[in-house]
Design an enzyme around this catalytic site. Sequence first.
Site, mmCIF file in Angstrom:
data_model
loop_
_atom_site.group_PDB
_atom_site.id
_atom_site.type_symbol
_atom_site.label_atom_id
_atom_site.label_comp_id
_atom_site.label_asym_id
_atom_site.label_seq_id
_atom_site.Cartn_x
_atom_site.Cartn_y
_atom_site.Cartn_z
ATOM 1 N N GLY A 14 0.845 -1.197 0.000
ATOM 2 C CA GLY A 14 0.000 0.000 0.000
ATOM 3 C C GLY A 14 0.881 1.248 0.000
ATOM 4 O O GLY A 14 2.087 1.174 -0.251
ATOM 5 N N GLY A 112 5.940 8.139 13.154
ATOM 6 C CA GLY A 112 6.322 9.551 13.186
ATOM 7 C C GLY A 112 5.439 10.335 12.234
ATOM 8 O O GLY A 112 4.513 9.795 11.637
ATOM 9 N N LYS A 167 -3.680 9.618 17.290
ATOM 10 C CA LYS A 167 -3.861 10.898 16.573
ATOM 11 C C LYS A 167 -4.796 10.750 15.385
ATOM 12 O O LYS A 167 -5.337 11.743 14.889
ATOM 13 C CB LYS A 167 -2.521 11.496 16.175
ATOM 14 N N ASP A 220 3.392 13.874 15.032
ATOM 15 C CA ASP A 220 2.457 13.231 14.098
ATOM 16 C C ASP A 220 1.055 13.839 14.203
ATOM 17 O O ASP A 220 0.319 13.926 13.217
ATOM 18 C CB ASP A 220 2.415 11.720 14.374
HETATM 19 N N1 LIG Z 1 0.147 6.199 4.139
HETATM 20 C C1 LIG Z 1 0.806 6.824 5.104
HETATM 21 O O1 LIG Z 1 1.162 7.993 4.953
HETATM 22 C C2 LIG Z 1 1.136 6.107 6.378
HETATM 23 C C3 LIG Z 1 2.189 6.592 7.143
HETATM 24 C C4 LIG Z 1 2.493 5.950 8.333
HETATM 25 C C5 LIG Z 1 1.762 4.857 8.751
HETATM 26 N N2 LIG Z 1 0.749 4.400 7.994
HETATM 27 C C6 LIG Z 1 0.025 3.228 8.475
HETATM 28 O O2 LIG Z 1 0.404 2.102 7.692
HETATM 29 C C7 LIG Z 1 -0.695 1.176 7.590
HETATM 30 C C8 LIG Z 1 -0.976 0.921 6.109
HETATM 31 O O3 LIG Z 1 -1.349 2.145 5.550
HETATM 32 P P1 LIG Z 1 -1.313 2.423 3.973
HETATM 33 O O4 LIG Z 1 -1.298 3.887 3.837
HETATM 34 O O5 LIG Z 1 -0.269 1.641 3.291
HETATM 35 O O6 LIG Z 1 -2.748 1.875 3.573
HETATM 36 P P2 LIG Z 1 -3.236 1.395 2.147
HETATM 37 O O7 LIG Z 1 -2.540 2.138 1.066
HETATM 38 O O8 LIG Z 1 -4.709 1.418 2.220
HETATM 39 O O9 LIG Z 1 -2.743 -0.124 2.100
HETATM 40 C C9 LIG Z 1 -3.252 -1.048 3.026
HETATM 41 C C10 LIG Z 1 -2.231 -2.104 3.222
HETATM 42 O O10 LIG Z 1 -2.707 -3.043 4.192
HETATM 43 C C11 LIG Z 1 -2.726 -4.332 3.622
HETATM 44 N N3 LIG Z 1 -3.891 -5.079 4.100
HETATM 45 C C12 LIG Z 1 -5.146 -4.621 4.273
HETATM 46 N N4 LIG Z 1 -5.939 -5.592 4.752
HETATM 47 C C13 LIG Z 1 -5.165 -6.693 4.886
HETATM 48 C C14 LIG Z 1 -5.407 -8.015 5.317
HETATM 49 N N5 LIG Z 1 -6.630 -8.391 5.721
HETATM 50 N N6 LIG Z 1 -4.380 -8.884 5.302
HETATM 51 C C15 LIG Z 1 -3.158 -8.488 4.907
HETATM 52 N N7 LIG Z 1 -2.867 -7.246 4.492
HETATM 53 C C16 LIG Z 1 -3.862 -6.376 4.475
HETATM 54 C C17 LIG Z 1 -2.785 -4.134 2.123
HETATM 55 O O11 LIG Z 1 -2.223 -5.279 1.595
HETATM 56 P P3 LIG Z 1 -1.884 -5.570 0.104
HETATM 57 O O12 LIG Z 1 -0.637 -4.798 -0.187
HETATM 58 O O13 LIG Z 1 -1.664 -7.026 0.098
HETATM 59 O O14 LIG Z 1 -3.102 -5.128 -0.651
HETATM 60 C C18 LIG Z 1 -1.947 -2.876 1.948
HETATM 61 O O15 LIG Z 1 -0.578 -3.163 1.935
HETATM 62 C C19 LIG Z 1 -1.864 1.830 8.341
HETATM 63 O O16 LIG Z 1 -1.916 1.323 9.644
HETATM 64 C C20 LIG Z 1 -1.480 3.319 8.354
HETATM 65 O O17 LIG Z 1 -2.042 4.008 9.451
HETATM 66 C C21 LIG Z 1 0.419 4.990 6.805
HETATM 67 O O1 LIG Z 2 -3.234 9.389 5.954
HETATM 68 P P1 LIG Z 2 -3.321 9.124 7.435
HETATM 69 O O2 LIG Z 2 -4.358 9.928 8.116
HETATM 70 O O3 LIG Z 2 -3.374 7.659 7.720
HETATM 71 O O4 LIG Z 2 -1.927 9.628 8.067
HETATM 72 C C1 LIG Z 2 -0.744 9.134 7.547
HETATM 73 C C2 LIG Z 2 0.350 9.107 8.580
HETATM 74 O O5 LIG Z 2 -0.043 8.389 9.717
HETATM 75 C C3 LIG Z 2 0.862 10.466 8.969
HETATM 76 O O6 LIG Z 2 1.976 10.325 9.804
#
Ligand SMILES: NC(=O)c1ccc[n+]([C@@H]2O[C@H](COP(=O)([O-])OP(=O)(O)OC[C@H]3O[C@@H](n4cnc5c(N)ncnc54)[C@H](OP(=O)(O)O)[C@@H]3O)[C@@H](O)[C@H]2O)c1
Ligand SMILES: O=P(O)(O)OC[C@H](O)CO
Length: 314
Positions: A14, A112, A167, A220
């Site tokens: 993702g 972060g 947050k 954050d």
């Molecule tokens: N985007 C940001 O800026 C950011 C920054 C810091 C932290 N995060 C955190 O990182 C996490 C992922 O966020 P994202 O932004 O990458 O979300 P995303 O773009 O919606 O991607 C979701 C991810 O979770 C995986 N997933 C969802 N359901 C699943 C399941 N049932 N089994 C296994 N894998 C599953 C997906 O897997 P597939 O790849 O296999 O589809 C994909 O890799 C969240 O907790 C988010 O809060 C995000």
């Molecule tokens: O897009 P959000 O709201 O999941 O925020 C992304 C990260 O957690 C920011 O640090």
Amino acid sequence: MKSDLKNVTIIGSGAWGSALADLVQRNDCHVQIWSRQSQSSLAALVSNSDAIISAVSIKGVRTIAEKLQTAKLLPHAVLVSATKGLEPTTGKTPSQIWQSLVPNHPLVVLSGPNLSKEIMEGKPAATVVASYNDDAAQFIQNIFASRNFRVYTNSDPIGVELGGTLKNVIAIAVGACDGLNLGTNAKSALIARSLIEIIRVGVYFGAQPETFWGLSGLGDLLATCNSNLSRNYQVGYAIAQGLSLDEAIAQVQGTAEGVNTANVLIEISDREKISVPVSRYVYRLLKGEITLQQAVEGLMERDLKPENLENLEL
Ligand SMILES: NC(=O)c1ccc[n+]([C@@H]2O[C@H](COP(=O)([O-])OP(=O)(O)OC[C@H]3O[C@@H](n4cnc5c(N)ncnc54)[C@H](OP(=O)(O)O)[C@@H]3O)[C@@H](O)[C@H]2O)c1
Ligand SMILES: O=P(O)(O)OC[C@H](O)CO
């Protein structure tokens, strides 16, 4: 622990998994990304990995941890949790799930102010890698650190993790506040008072209160509440434009963890009698129990009280 080890597996393709892979690649590591769509088996992929980084949303964490529980990992392999959420059925944090299922490997939490799009664009950012194992934290620090990505170690993983998780609920509130055009004073009050309730919850989980003043807490909170790149902020903003929760979620690209986190957090705060007024209004709004206008009025009309920064547990 050797600092020149460079086989890294990222689980989850993702937005966050892709950005993390990009960061590790800048450091000349050999990076493999695994997702549910991959043809290869995860167990085979991780068998030679020095670091395994999980960047899946909370709903995938237990399934992935169970897969790694039965996989044969290198004895020194370090696990990194980059998820920001709470498990609905248990109320556990991702690192608690990892710790319970794969206890024999060092665990590092990465969290972060890290909006993935800015990181993909190579803009400067900083993050925290937290672990009870200093060597593991330093190892992961070196894997990720680059001239555009400054990485701090920290020894309070649960505090670092909860800053990033809690947050998200507040970002929904602040997105709604901006969507209603309530102004900078209202937004600043919301952020400052929310940090207090985040610390209360953190203390319940055993976190150090001071962790929340750092990058993974206040840092954050500010990033997420000040950017329309945040999916959680977008959900709040969309609701303020009159969209239903379902419509708001459908409009947002990717996972907005704050919606589920609000449910789990209210269950915990009800059970443990932790005062989380802002999160509670977000929860009631998302459940459709109140309108946004009632949420604003409800927060403003609460009993008058001292600011009471010395006693954050109450
Ligand atoms: N985007 C940001 O800026 C950011 C920054 C810091 C932290 N995060 C955190 O990182 C996490 C992922 O966020 P994202 O932004 O990458 O979300 P995303 O773009 O919606 O991607 C979701 C991810 O979770 C995986 N997933 C969802 N359901 C699943 C399941 N049932 N089994 C296994 N894998 C599953 C997906 O897997 P597939 O790849 O296999 O589809 C994909 O890799 C969240 O907790 C988010 O809060 C995000
Ligand atoms: O897009 P959000 O709201 O999941 O925020 C992304 C990260 O957690 C920011 O640090």
